[in-house]
Motif scaffolding. Sequence first.
Motif, PDB file in Angstrom:
ATOM      1  N   HIS A 108       6.127  77.738   4.418  1.00  0.00           N
ATOM      2  CA  HIS A 108       6.136  78.186   5.808  1.00  0.00           C
ATOM      3  C   HIS A 108       5.264  79.443   5.918  1.00  0.00           C
ATOM      4  O   HIS A 108       5.022  80.118   4.924  1.00  0.00           O
ATOM      5  N   SER A 109       4.795  79.742   7.097  1.00  0.00           N
ATOM      6  CA  SER A 109       3.915  80.905   7.274  1.00  0.00           C
ATOM      7  C   SER A 109       4.665  82.226   7.170  1.00  0.00           C
ATOM      8  O   SER A 109       5.856  82.302   7.462  1.00  0.00           O
ATOM      9  N   ASP A 110       3.917  83.247   6.798  1.00  0.00           N
ATOM     10  CA  ASP A 110       4.364  84.642   6.802  1.00  0.00           C
ATOM     11  C   ASP A 110       5.718  84.808   6.113  1.00  0.00           C
ATOM     12  O   ASP A 110       6.747  85.075   6.740  1.00  0.00           O
ATOM     13  N   GLY A 147      10.277  95.940  -2.934  1.00  0.00           N
ATOM     14  CA  GLY A 147       9.245  96.867  -3.371  1.00  0.00           C
ATOM     15  C   GLY A 147       7.971  96.692  -2.575  1.00  0.00           C
ATOM     16  O   GLY A 147       7.996  96.676  -1.333  1.00  0.00           O
ATOM     17  N   ASP A 148       6.837  96.475  -3.286  1.00  0.00           N
ATOM     18  CA  ASP A 148       5.542  96.424  -2.600  1.00  0.00           C
ATOM     19  C   ASP A 148       5.248  95.065  -1.956  1.00  0.00           C
ATOM     20  O   ASP A 148       4.296  94.925  -1.199  1.00  0.00           O
ATOM     21  N   ARG A 149       6.037  94.043  -2.290  1.00  0.00           N
ATOM     22  CA  ARG A 149       5.912  92.695  -1.736  1.00  0.00           C
ATOM     23  C   ARG A 149       4.575  92.025  -2.076  1.00  0.00           C
ATOM     24  O   ARG A 149       4.223  91.010  -1.457  1.00  0.00           O
ATOM     25  N   VAL A 150       3.826  92.544  -3.013  1.00  0.00           N
ATOM     26  CA  VAL A 150       2.597  91.882  -3.441  1.00  0.00           C
ATOM     27  C   VAL A 150       2.984  90.641  -4.234  1.00  0.00           C
ATOM     28  O   VAL A 150       3.718  90.722  -5.220  1.00  0.00           O
ATOM     29  N   ASP A 151       2.490  89.498  -3.808  1.00  0.00           N
ATOM     30  CA  ASP A 151       2.886  88.225  -4.392  1.00  0.00           C
ATOM     31  C   ASP A 151       2.052  87.934  -5.635  1.00  0.00           C
ATOM     32  O   ASP A 151       0.871  87.625  -5.546  1.00  0.00           O
ATOM     33  N   LYS A 152       2.682  87.996  -6.801  1.00  0.00           N
ATOM     34  CA  LYS A 152       1.988  87.726  -8.069  1.00  0.00           C
ATOM     35  C   LYS A 152       1.887  86.218  -8.347  1.00  0.00           C
ATOM     36  O   LYS A 152       1.192  85.806  -9.263  1.00  0.00           O
ATOM     37  N   GLY A 153       2.627  85.418  -7.565  1.00  0.00           N
ATOM     38  CA  GLY A 153       2.536  83.972  -7.720  1.00  0.00           C
ATOM     39  C   GLY A 153       1.397  83.363  -6.919  1.00  0.00           C
ATOM     40  O   GLY A 153       1.091  82.189  -7.060  1.00  0.00           O
ATOM     41  N   ALA A 154       0.774  84.168  -6.062  1.00  0.00           N
ATOM     42  CA  ALA A 154      -0.392  83.751  -5.269  1.00  0.00           C
ATOM     43  C   ALA A 154      -0.086  82.581  -4.350  1.00  0.00           C
ATOM     44  O   ALA A 154      -0.866  81.632  -4.229  1.00  0.00           O
ATOM     45  N   CYS A 155       1.052  82.641  -3.663  1.00  0.00           N
ATOM     46  CA  CYS A 155       1.370  81.653  -2.630  1.00  0.00           C
ATOM     47  C   CYS A 155       0.623  82.034  -1.364  1.00  0.00           C
ATOM     48  O   CYS A 155       0.804  83.135  -0.830  1.00  0.00           O
ATOM     49  N   ILE A 156      -0.200  81.146  -0.850  1.00  0.00           N
ATOM     50  CA  ILE A 156      -1.053  81.483   0.287  1.00  0.00           C
ATOM     51  C   ILE A 156      -0.240  81.848   1.530  1.00  0.00           C
ATOM     52  O   ILE A 156      -0.699  82.616   2.384  1.00  0.00           O
ATOM     53  N   ASN A 157       0.989  81.347   1.630  1.00  0.00           N
ATOM     54  CA  ASN A 157       1.784  81.653   2.820  1.00  0.00           C
ATOM     55  C   ASN A 157       2.330  83.070   2.828  1.00  0.00           C
ATOM     56  O   ASN A 157       2.972  83.477   3.809  1.00  0.00           O
ATOM     57  N   THR A 158       2.058  83.825   1.790  1.00  0.00           N
ATOM     58  CA  THR A 158       2.301  85.266   1.834  1.00  0.00           C
ATOM     59  C   THR A 158       1.380  85.936   2.846  1.00  0.00           C
ATOM     60  O   THR A 158       1.729  86.948   3.446  1.00  0.00           O
ATOM     61  N   ILE A 159       0.203  85.345   3.061  1.00  0.00           N
ATOM     62  CA  ILE A 159      -0.813  85.992   3.895  1.00  0.00           C
ATOM     63  C   ILE A 159      -1.133  85.224   5.177  1.00  0.00           C
ATOM     64  O   ILE A 159      -1.968  85.660   5.965  1.00  0.00           O
ATOM     65  N   THR A 160      -0.485  84.074   5.426  1.00  0.00           N
ATOM     66  CA  THR A 160      -0.767  83.319   6.649  1.00  0.00           C
ATOM     67  C   THR A 160       0.094  83.828   7.802  1.00  0.00           C
ATOM     68  O   THR A 160       1.321  83.855   7.699  1.00  0.00           O
ATOM     69  N   PRO A 161      -0.499  84.227   8.917  1.00  0.00           N
ATOM     70  CA  PRO A 161       0.292  84.693  10.067  1.00  0.00           C
ATOM     71  C   PRO A 161       1.105  83.553  10.672  1.00  0.00           C
ATOM     72  O   PRO A 161       0.721  82.386  10.580  1.00  0.00           O
ATOM     73  N   TYR A 162       2.221  83.889  11.276  1.00  0.00           N
ATOM     74  CA  TYR A 162       3.050  82.900  11.966  1.00  0.00           C
ATOM     75  C   TYR A 162       2.636  82.873  13.430  1.00  0.00           C
ATOM     76  O   TYR A 162       3.102  83.661  14.249  1.00  0.00           O
ATOM     77  N   VAL A 220      -2.328  76.924   9.769  1.00  0.00           N
ATOM     78  CA  VAL A 220      -2.371  77.940   8.712  1.00  0.00           C
ATOM     79  C   VAL A 220      -3.725  78.075   8.033  1.00  0.00           C
ATOM     80  O   VAL A 220      -3.935  79.028   7.274  1.00  0.00           O
ATOM     81  N   HIS A 221      -4.650  77.148   8.271  1.00  0.00           N
ATOM     82  CA  HIS A 221      -5.967  77.279   7.658  1.00  0.00           C
ATOM     83  C   HIS A 221      -6.872  78.230   8.430  1.00  0.00           C
ATOM     84  O   HIS A 221      -8.007  78.472   8.016  1.00  0.00           O
ATOM     85  N   SER A 222      -6.385  78.750   9.536  1.00  0.00           N
ATOM     86  CA  SER A 222      -7.116  79.775  10.286  1.00  0.00           C
ATOM     87  C   SER A 222      -6.602  81.131   9.833  1.00  0.00           C
ATOM     88  O   SER A 222      -5.526  81.562  10.230  1.00  0.00           O
TER      89      SER A 222
END
Length: 805
Positions: free
Chosen positions: A482-484, A769-784, A795-797
């Motif tokens: 899911h996004s965000d 903590g810093d919430r930086v995703d070390k698993g590199a899930c793209i939905n960490t950075i996709t806006p909702y 989500v591809h935008s």
Amino acid sequence: MTESKATVSRRTFVTGSLAGLAVASTAGALYGCAPAAEDDLAATGETAETTPDTIAWSQCVVNCGGACALQWHVRDGKIVYAETDNVGDPNGLQARACLRGRSLRRWINSPDRLQYPMKRVGKRGEGKFEQISWDEAYQTIADKLKSVIDTYGNEAVYVNYASGVSSSTSRLFPRLANLMGGYLGSYNDYSTNMMCAGMPFLYGDTCSPYDNVSASSISEAQNADLIIMFGNSPAETRMGGANIAWDFAQVREKGGKIYHVDYRMNETVSGHPDEWLPIRTGTDAALVSAIAHELIVNNQVNKEFLDTYCVGFDEATMPASAQGQHKSYQDYIMGTGYDMVEKTPEWAAPITQIPAARIRELAGEIANAKALFVAQGWGPQRHSNGESASRAICMLPILTGMIGKPGTNTGMREAEAGGLVGSIPKGKNPVEASINCYQWLNAVDHGATMTAAKDGVRGADALSGGIKFMWNYGGNCITNQHSDINLVHDILQDESKLEFLVVVDTVMADSAKYADILLPDAMRAEQFHMANNGYAEYYLGVLVGEKAQDAPGEALPEYEFMTGIADKLGLKDAFTEGKTQEQWIEELYRQSADAIEGMPTWEEILEQHHFKMEAPAAIGFADFVADPAANPLETPSGKIEIYSERLDQMIAGLELAEGDNIFPIPVFDPGFNGYGSVNEEFPLYCSGFHHKSRTHSSYGGVEELKQVARQQMWINPLDAEARSIENGDKCRVKSAVGELEIEALVTPRIIPGTIGIPQGSWHEADMDGDRVDKGACINTITPYHPSPLAKGNGVHSLIVQVTKA
């Protein structure tokens, strides 16, 4: 489960041939095929030639579209390795599992399997649980479900979208909820959300991304002299013998030229000698508009087809309500309607990054094609402008009249044949209201303010309240898919919103960490089961599978624990109808076998387990083109509606977010975070893509697969050099909503200005903590940001900045 009559010869072939493969590549061993099995044998001091195995048929039923067959080799009650389909003509269709599917035993036998029912003891998302009994789990769920319905009504109960597993006896909570008065429904899916919303206005209400009426079989491409694939990569998304990767290989050998339009040189492109047309992500509709311009100015559109079968190409074919207003498709293309910009190749070139001269050449090739086969994957529509983009791609066969004839397609993805057997009936949902499956987070956060005009609520003008009880079976769409993810985490921390969340899974995926009650599911290999063929390969089939081994700990098949919950609610008899899971499967199979000629009897399928039959090839809209009066489309006009009067009238009653647009014709609209949105802070476009080591997030926990096919960000050398990034460097990718860490793959196989991140990798961040995703899930950075028409997952935008970590 029966002992194989050809155990030694078959096993010797499989282990021997794949062991040879492993010598050339470590991937063979890491994918859990034969070399891994030899390791298991060595540990016991036995050999493949002397140790008798039993064979249990099963399937890989994750949502790649294949549902490929597996034959588990079982020793001392434990799966040791997998064969796949070897029944029938080896030069014909065999539902042979890909290497990912053959690694399924790594998942089944993972030490991380969930083994006991548990209740949450920490905050949601912490992943802290304590073991409880099944009886306590049943009672707790039953009490909370009844309490929510009594307090808020059935509309407060919701079944979250999930695609992790599918069989004839899966996803049973709706059956129980309907016996209690229903639940808030949902529509569309994460795979085809924008296409489901937009296509009915072009091709009619019955048009579906999952049928064989509005699209052609991929085999028809063998009869085409030009095949254009938009964002469609079977070699990655649909691997395995029961997926169209097999058919596409035949197209490569027998069909015409194949052009791939994609922002990256995907695996399917790299295996074919024709042409990759690199395009800026999200701008497919701009390319189509420029091609349309060339077809129009050179008098190369099929005017007879457009006049006979279509509404809205030009002023002469516009409905009376829109005449004289310059709303036609031709007006838009020629710069006399809507934005008053002529869609020349020179206009499209800086948008798409495809040179104007190449656009003109491509238009000429399209015009001269005797049979044009256009197919789009589901990536282009998964943008914020996806409703319009998916319709725009279909304009190429529409403008040329290349629909309903041999060697043609409608612009949709390839046709799907369907299935042979049904599933345990869910019953009728008495609740009429429903939301887009992507809108559940808004319905948790502020459901009482959601309306039809603003949020796409269906069946009611507005929701009566928010979601209070949510059921999530076999899905990772609470967070990971899911996004965000950061926003989801924050909203779920407030337990006054979503009061109770049940998650059923096999391992501790990220979404499972948010459960209030977490239930351990048995996998298909651990129970008697039945499932259809998948939906990607064009054939009909069914597999009745055996229990290969016991589930770990106290894990149970879904049917058993759903029966336990129903019992606590006094609904056991109504839920089961007095049948066991095995009896349901037999009844469902017999219903189909009695109705479909050629299917084996129940006794025969128990012996042979796997059945395949040919499905007649499909040509999209062939009946409509042959006789449009007798076979009209399900549009108001009965024709292809390039201009949708219905959509134009609907727009006036919608409340759209700032910057969002809906058009009654297929236009290029950049959309939220689309073309032109990059800035100094976020100067790169970013898009996700399906990865061959996972199906969405399924298989994401298999360590061997993560080693073989690493999670890497694709970045063009020009963009990497500007940031002093080299191949293999750890990088940070940041958007307006989150940040992740990922390894760089510096490659010219992606267009400059855009990065690509494989979707589905498991989220791994310190949420306190810093919430930086070390698993590199793209939905960490996709806006909702739900899309304008579908209210779906564009989500591809995405716009980002990339720095060296």
